[in-house]
Design a protein around this motif. Structure first.
Motif, short mmCIF file in Angstrom:
data_model
loop_
_atom_site.label_atom_id
_atom_site.label_comp_id
_atom_site.label_asym_id
_atom_site.label_seq_id
_atom_site.Cartn_x
_atom_site.Cartn_y
_atom_site.Cartn_z
N LYS A 2 0.83 -1.21 0.00
CA LYS A 2 0.00 0.00 0.00
C LYS A 2 0.86 1.25 0.00
CE LYS A 2 -4.22 -1.65 0.45
NZ LYS A 2 -5.29 -1.38 -0.47
N LEU A 3 1.97 1.19 0.76
CA LEU A 3 2.87 2.33 0.82
C LEU A 3 3.47 2.61 -0.55
CD1 LEU A 3 4.25 4.42 2.60
CD2 LEU A 3 5.99 2.72 3.14
N ARG A 4 3.89 1.54 -1.26
CA ARG A 4 4.46 1.70 -2.59
C ARG A 4 3.43 2.30 -3.55
NH1 ARG A 4 5.61 -3.45 -4.06
NH2 ARG A 4 7.21 -3.53 -2.50
N GLN A 5 2.18 1.83 -3.47
CA GLN A 5 1.11 2.36 -4.33
C GLN A 5 0.85 3.83 -4.03
OE1 GLN A 5 -2.21 -0.20 -3.64
NE2 GLN A 5 -1.44 -1.83 -4.97
N ALA A 6 0.84 4.17 -2.76
CA ALA A 6 0.58 5.56 -2.37
C ALA A 6 1.68 6.46 -2.92
CB ALA A 6 0.49 5.68 -0.86
N LYS A 7 2.94 6.00 -2.86
CA LYS A 7 4.04 6.81 -3.38
C LYS A 7 3.94 6.97 -4.89
CE LYS A 7 7.53 6.00 0.12
NZ LYS A 7 8.81 5.38 0.41
N SER A 8 3.58 5.88 -5.59
CA SER A 8 3.52 5.96 -7.05
C SER A 8 2.32 6.76 -7.52
CB SER A 8 3.51 4.55 -7.66
OG SER A 8 2.31 3.89 -7.32
N SER A 10 1.18 9.38 -5.91
CA SER A 10 1.26 10.72 -5.34
C SER A 10 1.31 11.78 -6.44
CB SER A 10 2.52 10.83 -4.47
OG SER A 10 2.61 12.11 -3.93
N SER A 11 0.50 12.81 -6.24
CA SER A 11 0.44 13.89 -7.23
C SER A 11 1.19 15.12 -6.76
CB SER A 11 -1.02 14.23 -7.51
OG SER A 11 -1.63 14.67 -6.31
N GLY A 12 1.90 14.99 -5.63
CA GLY A 12 2.65 16.13 -5.12
C GLY A 12 1.80 17.05 -4.26
N GLU A 13 0.54 16.71 -4.02
CA GLU A 13 -0.34 17.56 -3.22
C GLU A 13 -0.24 17.26 -1.74
OE1 GLU A 13 -4.20 16.92 -4.78
OE2 GLU A 13 -3.69 17.69 -6.75
N GLY A 14 0.48 16.26 -1.35
CA GLY A 14 0.59 15.90 0.05
C GLY A 14 0.92 14.43 0.17
N ASP A 15 1.06 13.98 1.35
CA ASP A 15 1.40 12.59 1.57
C ASP A 15 0.15 11.74 1.38
OD1 ASP A 15 3.94 13.40 2.13
OD2 ASP A 15 3.67 13.41 4.30
N GLU A 16 0.16 10.89 0.38
CA GLU A 16 -1.00 10.08 0.02
C GLU A 16 -1.43 9.13 1.14
OE1 GLU A 16 -2.93 9.98 -2.84
OE2 GLU A 16 -1.93 11.85 -3.30
N ILE A 17 -0.47 8.69 1.90
CA ILE A 17 -0.78 7.70 2.92
C ILE A 17 -1.71 8.26 4.01
CG2 ILE A 17 1.14 8.15 4.47
CD1 ILE A 17 1.55 5.09 4.47
N TYR A 18 -1.80 9.58 4.11
CA TYR A 18 -2.62 10.19 5.15
C TYR A 18 -3.99 10.61 4.67
CZ TYR A 18 1.63 10.02 7.70
OH TYR A 18 2.75 9.56 8.32
N LYS A 19 -4.36 10.25 3.47
CA LYS A 19 -5.67 10.66 2.96
C LYS A 19 -6.81 9.98 3.69
CE LYS A 19 -4.43 12.66 -1.28
NZ LYS A 19 -4.87 13.11 -2.52
N GLN A 26 -4.22 0.10 8.23
CA GLN A 26 -3.74 -1.12 7.57
C GLN A 26 -2.22 -1.24 7.67
OE1 GLN A 26 -5.21 -0.80 3.55
NE2 GLN A 26 -6.65 -2.49 3.91
N ILE A 27 -1.54 -0.15 7.57
CA ILE A 27 -0.08 -0.16 7.53
C ILE A 27 0.54 -0.36 8.92
CG2 ILE A 27 1.94 1.28 7.04
CD1 ILE A 27 0.40 2.35 4.65
N ALA A 28 -0.07 0.20 9.95
CA ALA A 28 0.50 0.14 11.30
C ALA A 28 0.79 -1.30 11.75
CB ALA A 28 -0.40 0.85 12.29
N PRO A 29 -0.15 -2.25 11.64
CA PRO A 29 0.17 -3.61 12.07
C PRO A 29 1.32 -4.24 11.28
CG PRO A 29 -2.20 -3.37 11.79
CD PRO A 29 -1.55 -2.13 11.25
N GLN A 30 1.42 -3.91 10.00
CA GLN A 30 2.50 -4.44 9.18
C GLN A 30 3.84 -3.89 9.65
OE1 GLN A 30 2.03 -3.76 4.99
NE2 GLN A 30 4.05 -4.55 4.49
N ILE A 31 3.89 -2.61 9.95
CA ILE A 31 5.12 -2.00 10.46
C ILE A 31 5.49 -2.62 11.80
CG2 ILE A 31 6.14 0.14 11.33
CD1 ILE A 31 4.46 1.61 9.18
#
Length: 157
Positions: A2-8, A10-19, A26-31
């Motif tokens: 999901k993190l990789r998808q969010a980075k790819s 990204s439109s430069g408007e902000g951090d996609e992961i925080y939308k 979803q990401i927190a348990p994986q981390i």
């Protein structure tokens, strides 16, 4: 993933992961699973572009810095060590049984504890973790590693 998808995406408007909170949840348990070897380390999501949790990050850094400088008096430390070893003594090998006689805090930043006894080389890494967990349960060392060393109470000749 999901993190990789969010980075790819990204439109430069902000951090996609925080939308959405859903993505962060979803990401927190994986981390946490990937970094299970440091369960004492806090997880905080930040955004450099939006300034999300940046102030909280600096506050957490200061708080952890204070915990790293925590000093534990020898008397209470030895009572804790005695309680832990009474509850679960260290396992031995053949006719040799390690015994922890006393301990002291030998350093701060990171907090370092040296425990003296017999046959320190026979103490298993899991017992070191048991002692560390006992220290963490009693004293607030969240966010910082602690070091537990075992030494012979007699000088080596």
């Amino acid at each position: 993933e999901k993190l990789r998808q969010a980075k790819s995406n990204s439109s430069g408007e902000g951090d996609e992961i925080y939308k959405t909170e859903f993505t962060r949840d979803q990401i927190a348990p994986q981390i946490q699973q990937n970094f299970a070897f440091v369960p004492w380390a806090p997880l905080i999501f930040t955004s450099a572009t939006q300034g999300l949790n940046v102030t909280k990050l600096f506050e957490l850094t200061e708080d952890i810095g204070q915990r790293r400088r925590t000093k534990v008096a020898t008397g209470p430390l030895n009572k804790l060590i005695a309680s832990l070893t009474d509850r679960q003594p260290p396992a031995g090998l053949k006719n040799k049984r390690p015994k922890i006689n006393y301990g002291t805090q030998t350093s701060t930043n990171p907090p370092t504890f040296t425990l003296f006894g017999t046959y320190p080389d026979l103490i298993h890494f899991s017992y070191r973790r048991y002692i560390e967990n006992g220290l963490r349960a009693t004293y607030d060392f969240g966010g910082t590693p602690i070091v537990v060393e075992f030494r012979s109470k007699r000088e080596e000749r």
